[in-house]
Design a protein around this motif. Structure first.
Motif, PDB file in Angstrom:
ATOM      1  N   ALA A  99      39.155  32.669  41.444  1.00  0.00           N
ATOM      2  CA  ALA A  99      39.645  31.500  42.181  1.00  0.00           C
ATOM      3  C   ALA A  99      40.846  30.820  41.523  1.00  0.00           C
ATOM      4  CB  ALA A  99      38.509  30.497  42.383  1.00  0.00           C
ATOM      5  N   PRO A 100      40.899  30.696  40.174  1.00  0.00           N
ATOM      6  CA  PRO A 100      42.079  30.059  39.584  1.00  0.00           C
ATOM      7  C   PRO A 100      43.388  30.759  39.938  1.00  0.00           C
ATOM      8  CG  PRO A 100      40.304  30.143  37.980  1.00  0.00           C
ATOM      9  CD  PRO A 100      39.855  30.968  39.167  1.00  0.00           C
ATOM     10  N   ALA A 101      43.348  32.061  40.130  1.00  0.00           N
ATOM     11  CA  ALA A 101      44.571  32.807  40.446  1.00  0.00           C
ATOM     12  C   ALA A 101      44.764  33.027  41.936  1.00  0.00           C
ATOM     13  CB  ALA A 101      44.550  34.157  39.723  1.00  0.00           C
ATOM     14  N   ARG A 116      47.808  43.315  39.288  1.00  0.00           N
ATOM     15  CA  ARG A 116      48.102  43.840  37.939  1.00  0.00           C
ATOM     16  C   ARG A 116      48.409  42.696  36.972  1.00  0.00           C
ATOM     17  NH1 ARG A 116      51.150  47.605  40.950  1.00  0.00           N
ATOM     18  NH2 ARG A 116      53.076  46.497  40.407  1.00  0.00           N
ATOM     19  N   ARG A 117      49.187  41.729  37.445  1.00  0.00           N
ATOM     20  CA  ARG A 117      49.555  40.594  36.598  1.00  0.00           C
ATOM     21  C   ARG A 117      48.319  39.764  36.238  1.00  0.00           C
ATOM     22  NH1 ARG A 117      53.405  39.345  39.397  1.00  0.00           N
ATOM     23  NH2 ARG A 117      52.440  37.812  40.802  1.00  0.00           N
ATOM     24  N   TRP A 118      47.443  39.544  37.224  1.00  0.00           N
ATOM     25  CA  TRP A 118      46.212  38.789  36.969  1.00  0.00           C
ATOM     26  C   TRP A 118      45.352  39.482  35.918  1.00  0.00           C
ATOM     27  CZ3 TRP A 118      41.452  41.088  38.027  1.00  0.00           C
ATOM     28  CH2 TRP A 118      40.339  40.278  37.761  1.00  0.00           C
ATOM     29  N   ARG A 119      45.181  40.786  36.056  1.00  0.00           N
ATOM     30  CA  ARG A 119      44.329  41.523  35.112  1.00  0.00           C
ATOM     31  C   ARG A 119      44.913  41.472  33.702  1.00  0.00           C
ATOM     32  NH1 ARG A 119      44.159  46.937  33.366  1.00  0.00           N
ATOM     33  NH2 ARG A 119      42.059  47.616  32.730  1.00  0.00           N
ATOM     34  N   ALA A 120      46.228  41.667  33.597  1.00  0.00           N
ATOM     35  CA  ALA A 120      46.868  41.622  32.281  1.00  0.00           C
ATOM     36  C   ALA A 120      46.736  40.236  31.659  1.00  0.00           C
ATOM     37  CB  ALA A 120      48.342  42.000  32.412  1.00  0.00           C
ATOM     38  N   ASP A 121      46.857  39.189  32.472  1.00  0.00           N
ATOM     39  CA  ASP A 121      46.721  37.821  31.961  1.00  0.00           C
ATOM     40  C   ASP A 121      45.306  37.559  31.460  1.00  0.00           C
ATOM     41  OD1 ASP A 121      49.340  37.330  32.568  1.00  0.00           O
ATOM     42  OD2 ASP A 121      48.943  36.233  34.430  1.00  0.00           O
ATOM     43  N   ARG A 122      44.293  38.043  32.191  1.00  0.00           N
ATOM     44  CA  ARG A 122      42.913  37.836  31.784  1.00  0.00           C
ATOM     45  C   ARG A 122      42.624  38.526  30.444  1.00  0.00           C
ATOM     46  NH1 ARG A 122      40.004  33.994  32.989  1.00  0.00           N
ATOM     47  NH2 ARG A 122      42.058  33.200  32.473  1.00  0.00           N
ATOM     48  N   LEU A 123      43.060  39.761  30.336  1.00  0.00           N
ATOM     49  CA  LEU A 123      42.840  40.496  29.090  1.00  0.00           C
ATOM     50  C   LEU A 123      43.628  39.865  27.956  1.00  0.00           C
ATOM     51  CD1 LEU A 123      42.961  44.162  30.466  1.00  0.00           C
ATOM     52  CD2 LEU A 123      40.935  42.920  29.658  1.00  0.00           C
ATOM     53  N   GLY A 124      44.859  39.424  28.256  1.00  0.00           N
ATOM     54  CA  GLY A 124      45.693  38.792  27.240  1.00  0.00           C
ATOM     55  C   GLY A 124      45.136  37.464  26.767  1.00  0.00           C
ATOM     56  N   ALA A 125      44.363  36.797  27.630  1.00  0.00           N
ATOM     57  CA  ALA A 125      43.766  35.512  27.269  1.00  0.00           C
ATOM     58  C   ALA A 125      42.502  35.687  26.433  1.00  0.00           C
ATOM     59  CB  ALA A 125      43.448  34.709  28.528  1.00  0.00           C
ATOM     60  N   VAL A 132      36.282  41.255  32.671  1.00  0.00           N
ATOM     61  CA  VAL A 132      37.453  41.488  33.527  1.00  0.00           C
ATOM     62  C   VAL A 132      37.179  42.627  34.498  1.00  0.00           C
ATOM     63  CG1 VAL A 132      39.895  42.154  33.565  1.00  0.00           C
ATOM     64  CG2 VAL A 132      39.065  40.597  31.807  1.00  0.00           C
ATOM     65  N   ALA A 133      36.489  43.664  34.021  1.00  0.00           N
ATOM     66  CA  ALA A 133      36.164  44.795  34.895  1.00  0.00           C
ATOM     67  C   ALA A 133      35.244  44.366  36.030  1.00  0.00           C
ATOM     68  CB  ALA A 133      35.517  45.915  34.083  1.00  0.00           C
ATOM     69  N   LYS A 134      34.263  43.518  35.731  1.00  0.00           N
ATOM     70  CA  LYS A 134      33.351  43.039  36.772  1.00  0.00           C
ATOM     71  C   LYS A 134      34.095  42.173  37.786  1.00  0.00           C
ATOM     72  CE  LYS A 134      29.254  43.094  33.799  1.00  0.00           C
ATOM     73  NZ  LYS A 134      28.257  42.268  33.078  1.00  0.00           N
ATOM     74  N   ASN A 155      44.206  47.809  50.646  1.00  0.00           N
ATOM     75  CA  ASN A 155      43.626  47.073  49.524  1.00  0.00           C
ATOM     76  C   ASN A 155      44.635  47.057  48.376  1.00  0.00           C
ATOM     77  OD1 ASN A 155      42.070  46.092  47.357  1.00  0.00           O
ATOM     78  ND2 ASN A 155      40.210  46.988  48.199  1.00  0.00           N
ATOM     79  N   PRO A 156      45.029  45.884  47.890  1.00  0.00           N
ATOM     80  CA  PRO A 156      46.014  45.819  46.796  1.00  0.00           C
ATOM     81  C   PRO A 156      45.433  46.166  45.433  1.00  0.00           C
ATOM     82  CG  PRO A 156      45.306  43.614  47.383  1.00  0.00           C
ATOM     83  CD  PRO A 156      44.674  44.536  48.389  1.00  0.00           C
ATOM     84  N   CYS A 157      44.116  46.355  45.348  1.00  0.00           N
ATOM     85  CA  CYS A 157      43.496  46.735  44.068  1.00  0.00           C
ATOM     86  C   CYS A 157      43.626  48.244  43.902  1.00  0.00           C
ATOM     87  CB  CYS A 157      42.034  46.311  44.035  1.00  0.00           C
ATOM     88  SG  CYS A 157      41.789  44.527  44.081  1.00  0.00           S
ATOM     89  N   GLN A 158      44.612  48.665  43.144  1.00  0.00           N
ATOM     90  CA  GLN A 158      44.929  50.087  43.030  1.00  0.00           C
ATOM     91  C   GLN A 158      44.999  50.561  41.583  1.00  0.00           C
ATOM     92  OE1 GLN A 158      48.597  50.576  45.217  1.00  0.00           O
ATOM     93  NE2 GLN A 158      47.759  49.691  47.093  1.00  0.00           N
ATOM     94  N   ILE A 159      44.392  49.807  40.665  1.00  0.00           N
ATOM     95  CA  ILE A 159      44.438  50.167  39.247  1.00  0.00           C
ATOM     96  C   ILE A 159      43.296  51.139  38.955  1.00  0.00           C
ATOM     97  CG2 ILE A 159      44.498  49.318  36.889  1.00  0.00           C
ATOM     98  CD1 ILE A 159      45.213  46.571  38.009  1.00  0.00           C
ATOM     99  N   LYS A 160      43.623  52.363  38.665  1.00  0.00           N
ATOM    100  CA  LYS A 160      42.618  53.396  38.449  1.00  0.00           C
ATOM    101  C   LYS A 160      41.757  53.070  37.228  1.00  0.00           C
ATOM    102  CE  LYS A 160      42.099  58.408  38.001  1.00  0.00           C
ATOM    103  NZ  LYS A 160      42.823  59.715  37.907  1.00  0.00           N
ATOM    104  N   GLY A 161      40.447  53.087  37.430  1.00  0.00           N
ATOM    105  CA  GLY A 161      39.503  52.884  36.336  1.00  0.00           C
ATOM    106  C   GLY A 161      39.351  51.445  35.883  1.00  0.00           C
ATOM    107  N   ALA A 162      39.989  50.485  36.565  1.00  0.00           N
ATOM    108  CA  ALA A 162      39.950  49.094  36.102  1.00  0.00           C
ATOM    109  C   ALA A 162      38.571  48.461  36.230  1.00  0.00           C
ATOM    110  CB  ALA A 162      40.970  48.267  36.872  1.00  0.00           C
ATOM    111  N   SER A 163      37.738  48.982  37.110  1.00  0.00           N
ATOM    112  CA  SER A 163      36.405  48.397  37.289  1.00  0.00           C
ATOM    113  C   SER A 163      35.362  49.025  36.367  1.00  0.00           C
ATOM    114  CB  SER A 163      35.947  48.549  38.743  1.00  0.00           C
ATOM    115  OG  SER A 163      35.900  49.917  39.101  1.00  0.00           O
TER     116      SER A 163
END
Length: 387
Positions: A99-101, A116-125, A132-134, A155-163
């Motif tokens: 929700a924050p993003a 992609r930017r959201w995932r990188a920000d979460r991991l970077g934080a 993050v995977a969940k 579906n814009p979620c296209q990062i292989k193996g991210a989940s």
């Protein structure tokens, strides 16, 4: 000579010099293009594409994707018919991580780059990779439904193996370690450890057992339900994780005397009496038991082992017997073969090492005696020369 009248849509030139395209959708609503065009030809081409989509049945209402992701995701969670525990998890992931993003962002405006930017920000934080995977898996599932609902096209979620992030290999307790920990615990929890280690039952399945579920004469345990602990401290009695979770698991004969002694001294009376209860007669709580567990592990000299890791011991032992994938699935309570194949693979690797060692022993034993004597003689001659 008058120009040919347009068959689909309208194009008009704006005071700015750019062109606007409009058309009547299947719902009878006049809709403008989401942007203007530099040339009339560009506007005509866009209308032609829309007309083709309508003829193919691929047209989507462009306004459908304007719903805010936060609202759409909240409705998605409410409509899934999930267990209370899973609902709590999803709402937490939505509130804290998605929700924050994306909460106020229109579903149609969530792009692959934004994900992609959201995932990188979460991991970077510093958010844990598992969390993050969940959260990513939840985002992908919600947007998969949005595609099915024709709210968005892709579906814009296209990062292989991210989940499914790589998880560190968990330790597997040996038989000796299982007994050492069981002996170091309070006697009322000894059978709990032995059943986890040699039957591969989950915590919730174990504390959900009643006397009627344990057949010592038939040497079997029937798993009918499980106890889930919620974040608010309440507990929920629920069915196992899947239909395959309702199962009958054979008890190794070696621990039957331990279970019989436990039933005589600690279990509640009657067919519906609970098998495992705390000192005050309540269902054991995981956080309280974990304190006892860590003390017992320290006393037994076992480091870094979680209670759930005992399930790995039971499944590894079962796989080492040569059980088939289907047999392992039934014993473990899994509806898919993935986990069973993992244990079978581990067992096969160990068997390969054993076979290689046997091969080396056989090879040394089959060498001709003359060759062995020659080798010894050559070694002796070399030694004489050096002397």
């Amino acid at each position: 000579m008058a120009g040919k009248r347009r068959q689909f849509g309208r194009v008009r030139k704006l005071p700015s010099g750019r062109y606007q395209a409009r058309y009547v959708g299947p719902d009878g609503v006049l809709r403008p293009a989401p942007h203007t065009f530099r040339t009339k030809r560009d506007a005509d081409a866009w209308l032609a594409d829309v007309q083709t989509e309508m003829r193919r049945g691929d047209w989507h209402d462009p306004d459908a994707g304007r719903v805010a992701f936060g609202d759409y995701a909240s409705t998605w969670i409410a409509e899934r018919g999930l267990t209370t525990r899973t609902t709590e998890l999803y709402r937490s992931l939505l509130r804290l991580h998605l929700a924050p993003a994306f909460g106020a962002v229109a579903v149609a405006d969530i792009s692959p780059a934004a994900v992609r930017r959201w995932r990188a920000d979460r991991l970077g934080a510093g958010v844990g990779a598992s969390t993050v995977a969940k959260a990513y898996a939840l985002l992908r599932a919600v947007l998969t439904t949005a595609v099915q609902d024709q709210v968005i096209r892709r579906n814009p979620c296209q990062i292989k193996g991210a989940s499914t992030p790589p998880t560190p290999e968990r330790p597997t307790a040996t038989v000796a370690e299982v007994y050492a920990i069981a002996d170091a615990l309070q006697p009322r929890y000894r059978a709990l450890v032995l059943m986890a280690g040699f039957l591969g039952l989950r915590w919730g399945e174990l504390v959900g057992l009643h006397r009627r579920d344990v057949d010592l004469d038939g040497q079997a345990v029937r798993v009918r339900q499980a106890v889930a602990e919620l974040t608010n401290g309440q507990r929920e009695i629920k069915a196992p994780k899947s239909a395959a979770g309702k199962r009958t698991v054979a008890i190794p004969a070696v621990i039957v005397p331990d279970l019989r002694w436990h039933l005589e001294h600690f279990a509640e009376q009657g067919a519906h009496g609970r098998v495992f209860v705390g000192a005050k007669g309540a269902i054991p709580r995981r956080n309280h038991f974990n304190r006892l567990w860590h003390k017992a592990c320290d006393k037994a000299g076992v480091k870094g082992l979680r209670f759930h890791d005992l399930r790995h011991t039971g499944n590894t032992l079962a796989a080492s017997t040569g059980a088939s994938t289907r047999e392992l699935m039934a014993r473990m309570g899994h509806s898919t073969a993935r986990a069973a194949l993992i244990y079978q693979h581990a067992s096969a690797e160990r068997d390969r090492l054993i076979a290689d060692s046997v091969s080396a022993l056989v090879s040394r034993s089959r060498r001709p005696s003359g060759a062995r004597e020659k080798d010894h003689g050559s070694e002796g001659h070399a030694g004489d020369t050096e002397g």
